[in-house]
Design an enzyme around this catalytic site. Structure first.
Site, PDB file in Angstrom:
ATOM      1  N   GLY A   1      39.390 -15.703  37.432  1.00 46.42           N
ATOM      2  CA  GLY A   1      38.672 -14.568  37.230  1.00 46.42           C
ATOM      3  C   GLY A   1      37.378 -14.469  37.886  1.00 46.42           C
ATOM      4  O   GLY A   1      37.590 -14.332  39.226  1.00 46.42           O
ATOM      5  N   GLU A   2      36.240 -13.778  37.371  1.00 48.84           N
ATOM      6  CA  GLU A   2      35.141 -13.289  37.952  1.00 48.84           C
ATOM      7  C   GLU A   2      35.303 -12.455  39.264  1.00 48.84           C
ATOM      8  O   GLU A   2      34.318 -12.403  40.061  1.00 48.84           O
ATOM      9  CB  GLU A   2      34.447 -14.720  38.452  1.00 48.84           C
ATOM     10  CG  GLU A   2      34.751 -15.452  39.410  1.00 48.84           C
ATOM     11  CD  GLU A   2      34.155 -16.753  39.934  1.00 48.84           C
ATOM     12  OE1 GLU A   2      33.996 -17.263  41.297  1.00 48.84           O
ATOM     13  OE2 GLU A   2      33.638 -17.386  38.827  1.00 48.84           O
ATOM     14  N   GLY A   3      36.168 -11.784  39.332  1.00 45.47           N
ATOM     15  CA  GLY A   3      36.537 -10.919  40.539  1.00 45.47           C
ATOM     16  C   GLY A   3      37.030 -11.390  41.714  1.00 45.47           C
ATOM     17  O   GLY A   3      37.236 -10.835  42.924  1.00 45.47           O
TER      18      GLY A   3
END
Length: 353
Positions: free
Chosen positions: A319-321
């Site tokens: 996640g988190e870009g």
């Protein structure tokens, strides 16, 4: 109700000219594969034969979730503010990759269950200290839903007003794979077990428990609203089982599309934000570039549902870009070949017969 969006599909007026330019580069037809599709999409979105992604920005939306109280995550809720600090201090994977590619990073607090100190990279747009536990009650109020959507709208406007020509989105929030799976089940009708994955590393029993909590939550919401989930409006769905950071991402995607700015979809959670945004304005999908297929099993189902062709498949589940920023150099390369690669005519190279 939240802001209304009027998003037309990108005009096809320039399409033939774009395709001609792509086809007449010094290469066999289609030889640059997916890069050609990205270049074509960017050209249509920006309505130019010389698309530009040289001013990107990564925005990570962060929030907490009341449903964590049901034991659906391996990690405690305090990890959310701890990871936000890690982003701000430059220690997270997305921070490192953004620095590598010289991409500005902004973290937006829309619902972290902690007071966060002011920081130059931090956007303070807290709606509440976490959503409610949606297995027991609605996740949020109408006003909170409106605030979350507007937070994303405002962040997209800030970036685009500053000249950003490609937005990338990420998220942080312990429990948000559970929230995303619940939203996905409500949005497209797959079973809870099909929409539920390992998240941060749950075992088989943990995944089964998470699916049971999702089923319980959706039954509660159906009883409370007096409607089957297939009949829920976007507003009802978000209020009952949404998450602040997911809705803020959806708002940012919608406003990006409204302003004819391409955006990069990261992994599973970000794809659910797009799925929700599409329920509000179907044409938002036309402005999305899909970075990667994650390790979450439901992501493949969702990408197929969206008819999406992700750029990468690296078995990521962070996640988190992180997937979005890893895809950025390839997106930029799509612009570069279209803008700088010679044509058969300019290079004096014979074309195929």
């Amino acid at each position: 109700m939240f802001k209304q969006f009027n998003i037309p599909a990108p005009s096809a007026v320039i399409a033939a000219e774009l395709q001609h330019k792509i086809d007449n580069k010094t290469k066999p037809l289609g030889a640059l594969g997916e890069l050609e599709n990205i270049a074509f999409q960017l050209g249509k979105i920006q309505q130019t034969l010389t698309p530009d992604t040289s001013k990107p920005k990564m925005i990570i939306f962060a929030a907490d979730h009341g449903v964590v109280a049901q034991g659906i995550s391996l990690f405690p809720q305090e990890v959310t503010p701890q990871m936000v600090m890690n982003f701000l201090m430059g220690g997270a994977a997305v921070s490192v990759f953004c620095e590598q590619h010289n991409v500005p990073l902004r973290i937006v607090d829309v619902g972290v269950n902690a007071e966060l100190a002011a920081h130059p990279l931090l956007g303070a747009r807290k709606v509440a200290f976490s959503s409610q536990d949606f297995s027991q009650q609605a996740a949020m109020t109408t006003q909170q839903l409106e605030q979350a959507i507007q937070a994303g709208v405002d962040e997209a406007n800030l970036a685009i007003d500053d000249g950003v020509n490609l937005l990338m989105f990420g998220e942080m929030g312990i429990g948000n794979t559970c929230v995303s799976s619940c939203m996905m089940t409500a949005l497209i009708g797959v079973s809870a077990i099909d929409s539920t994955g390992r998240g941060t590393g749950l075992d088989i029993a943990g995944v089964s428990h998470k699916a049971q909590i999702i089923e319980q939550s959706l039954k509660r919401a159906e009883q409370e609203t007096g409607q089957m989930m297939a009949d829920w409006s976007a507003q009802t769905l978000a209020e009952q089982v949404g998450g602040f950071e997911i809705l803020a991402m959806a708002g940012a995607m919608l406003q990006s599309a409204q302003r004819q700015t391409a955006f990069v979809v990261d992994g599973f959670i970000c794809s659910v934000a797009l799925l929700f945004a599409q329920k509000i304005a179907p044409n938002v999908r036309e402005y999305a570039i899909f970075a990667h297929q994650s390790n979450e099993k439901a992501h493949k189902i969702l990408l197929d549902y969206l008819s999406a062709e992700p750029i990468l498949s690296l078995d990521l589940r962070l996640g988190e870009g992180s997937g979005a920023i890893l895809a950025y150099p390839l997106i930029n390369s799509a612009c570069l070949f279209l803008n700088k690669m010679a044509s058969f005519e300019s290079a004096g190279v014979s074309d195929s017969k």
